[in-house]
Design a protein around this motif. Structure first.
Motif, short mmCIF file in Angstrom:
data_model
loop_
_atom_site.label_atom_id
_atom_site.label_comp_id
_atom_site.label_asym_id
_atom_site.label_seq_id
_atom_site.Cartn_x
_atom_site.Cartn_y
_atom_site.Cartn_z
N ILE A 4 18.54 -76.60 -63.77
CA ILE A 4 18.23 -77.29 -62.53
C ILE A 4 19.41 -77.17 -61.57
N SER A 5 19.09 -76.93 -60.30
CA SER A 5 20.09 -77.02 -59.24
C SER A 5 19.91 -78.36 -58.55
N ILE A 6 20.95 -79.18 -58.57
CA ILE A 6 20.95 -80.46 -57.88
C ILE A 6 21.78 -80.32 -56.61
N ILE A 7 21.16 -80.58 -55.47
CA ILE A 7 21.82 -80.42 -54.18
C ILE A 7 22.07 -81.80 -53.57
N THR A 8 23.31 -82.04 -53.18
CA THR A 8 23.67 -83.30 -52.53
C THR A 8 24.10 -83.03 -51.10
N SER A 77 21.95 -72.02 -54.29
CA SER A 77 21.63 -72.46 -55.65
C SER A 77 21.16 -71.29 -56.51
N THR A 78 21.22 -71.48 -57.82
CA THR A 78 20.80 -70.42 -58.75
C THR A 78 19.80 -70.90 -59.80
N GLY A 79 19.52 -72.20 -59.84
CA GLY A 79 18.64 -72.74 -60.88
C GLY A 79 17.18 -72.37 -60.69
N GLU A 80 16.44 -72.44 -61.77
CA GLU A 80 15.00 -72.18 -61.72
C GLU A 80 14.26 -73.32 -61.05
N ILE A 81 14.80 -74.54 -61.16
CA ILE A 81 14.23 -75.74 -60.56
C ILE A 81 15.25 -76.30 -59.57
N LYS A 107 3.00 -74.67 -66.65
CA LYS A 107 2.08 -74.45 -65.53
C LYS A 107 2.56 -75.04 -64.21
N ASN A 108 3.20 -76.20 -64.25
CA ASN A 108 3.48 -76.92 -63.01
C ASN A 108 4.57 -76.27 -62.18
N ASP A 109 4.35 -76.25 -60.86
CA ASP A 109 5.32 -75.70 -59.92
C ASP A 109 6.24 -76.77 -59.36
N CYS A 110 5.78 -78.01 -59.35
CA CYS A 110 6.61 -79.11 -58.86
C CYS A 110 6.23 -80.40 -59.57
N VAL A 111 7.17 -81.32 -59.60
CA VAL A 111 6.89 -82.65 -60.14
C VAL A 111 7.50 -83.68 -59.19
N PHE A 112 6.99 -84.90 -59.23
CA PHE A 112 7.50 -85.99 -58.42
C PHE A 112 7.12 -87.31 -59.09
N GLY A 113 7.83 -88.38 -58.72
CA GLY A 113 7.57 -89.66 -59.37
C GLY A 113 7.77 -90.83 -58.43
N ASP A 114 8.19 -91.96 -58.98
CA ASP A 114 8.35 -93.20 -58.21
C ASP A 114 9.80 -93.38 -57.79
N ILE A 115 9.98 -94.26 -56.80
CA ILE A 115 11.32 -94.53 -56.28
C ILE A 115 11.43 -96.01 -55.94
N TYR A 150 10.88 -82.30 -57.20
CA TYR A 150 11.58 -81.16 -57.81
C TYR A 150 10.61 -79.98 -57.86
N CYS A 151 11.08 -78.82 -57.40
CA CYS A 151 10.18 -77.68 -57.24
C CYS A 151 10.85 -76.40 -57.75
N LYS A 152 10.04 -75.50 -58.28
CA LYS A 152 10.57 -74.24 -58.79
C LYS A 152 11.05 -73.35 -57.65
N ARG A 153 12.13 -72.65 -57.93
CA ARG A 153 12.71 -71.74 -56.94
C ARG A 153 11.70 -70.73 -56.42
N LYS A 154 10.87 -70.22 -57.30
CA LYS A 154 9.91 -69.18 -56.90
C LYS A 154 8.97 -69.65 -55.81
N ILE A 155 8.71 -70.95 -55.74
CA ILE A 155 7.82 -71.48 -54.70
C ILE A 155 8.50 -71.40 -53.34
N TYR A 156 9.79 -71.76 -53.29
CA TYR A 156 10.54 -71.62 -52.03
C TYR A 156 10.61 -70.16 -51.61
N GLU A 157 10.82 -69.29 -52.57
CA GLU A 157 10.92 -67.86 -52.26
C GLU A 157 9.60 -67.30 -51.75
N LYS A 158 8.51 -67.83 -52.26
CA LYS A 158 7.18 -67.32 -51.89
C LYS A 158 6.65 -67.94 -50.60
N PHE A 159 6.88 -69.25 -50.41
CA PHE A 159 6.23 -69.96 -49.31
C PHE A 159 7.19 -70.51 -48.26
N GLY A 160 8.48 -70.24 -48.42
CA GLY A 160 9.43 -70.63 -47.40
C GLY A 160 10.15 -71.94 -47.69
#
Length: 248
Positions: A4-8, A77-81, A107-115, A150-160
């Motif tokens: 995972i790449s965590i960006i602050t 970043s270099t992480g898969e997520i 299967k999942n490309d992204c996950v999200f939860g509560d805050i 949290y989203c997979k890198r490949k989704i950003y690469e594919k859809f911007g």
């Protein structure tokens, strides 16, 4: 498990950044990299970050806004997520990253939860309880809590990445583009993932609420998604009333 790449993202965050970094250090899941995108802080922020000695990359320079900073983080970043933990946020539990990674599966490309939102005395002000995505949800005022997204890198690469022409609703536009328009696979994690301090860009005032509404309509138009504006405003108002408020 995936890295995972965590960006602050931060700017003059000397009062809060240490708690954020300690929260990251305490995670049971250790296969992550931490990238700091600082807007050119003139206080002790950078010194504190270096002292905590957890960040793999620190970039401190002026930017064009929060979404430009998000994009810099993704680019470096270099992480898969990829996920974000901003300078006034902390993970709710020590196993939060572990929960996130396990929720991706194959299967999942992204996950999200509560805050949860807390004030400066750490009193709970608001709970944002999410739900699984269903087609058409954004037009009904639904969206994931972005700090838990949290989203997979490949989704950003594919859809911007984030459209930095937005000032306050770029996260709404990106998540709607990914989920509603591009139909990526997602999973809702029924757990509080992040503790966020009240006072973020989109939580400051009625004026901000109006600005975000204008930008949300811009996002619908940009993604060619028809929306009934009156119905949408009514649904947004209802969801605000449905938030759980706590008074101590």
């Amino acid at each position: 498990m995936a890295k995972i790449s965590i960006i602050t993202i931060c700017y003059n965050s000397e009062k809060t950044i240490s708690k954020t970094l300690k929260s990251l250090k305490s995670q049971t899941f250790k296969d992550f990299e931490h990238i700091v995108i600082d807007g050119g802080s003139i206080d002790r922020t950078i010194n504190i970050i270096k002292k905590e000695n957890i960040s793999d990359k620190i970039i401190s320079e002026k930017d064009k806004g929060i979404y430009d900073a998000f994009n810099k983080g993704i680019l470096n970043s270099t992480g898969e997520i990829i996920g974000f933990l901003n300078s006034d946020d902390v993970f709710n539990d020590v196993d939060t990253l572990e929960k996130i990674v396990k929720s991706f599966g194959n299967k999942n490309d992204c996950v999200f939860g509560d805050i949860i939102y807390t004030d400066t005395e750490n009193k709970v002000i608001r709970i944002w309880k999410g739900s699984p995505f269903v087609k058409g949800a954004f037009k009904k005022g639904w969206m994931p809590a972005h700090p838990t997204f949290y989203c997979k890198r490949k989704i950003y690469e594919k859809f911007g990445v984030y459209d930095d022409s937005y000032k306050i609703a770029g996260d709404f536009e990106l998540m709607m583009r990914f989920l509603e328009k591009k139909k990526i696979y997602s999973k809702y994690v029924p757990a509080i993932l992040v503790n966020m301090k009240i006072g973020g860009v989109s939580n400051r005032s009625i004026k901000s609420k109006i600005k975000i509404l204008i930008e949300e309509f811009k996002a619908f138009k940009q993604n060619k998604i028809n929306v009934n504006k009156i119905f949408y405003i009514l649904m947004k108002a209802k969801k605000l009333r449905d938030f759980k408020f706590f008074h101590y």
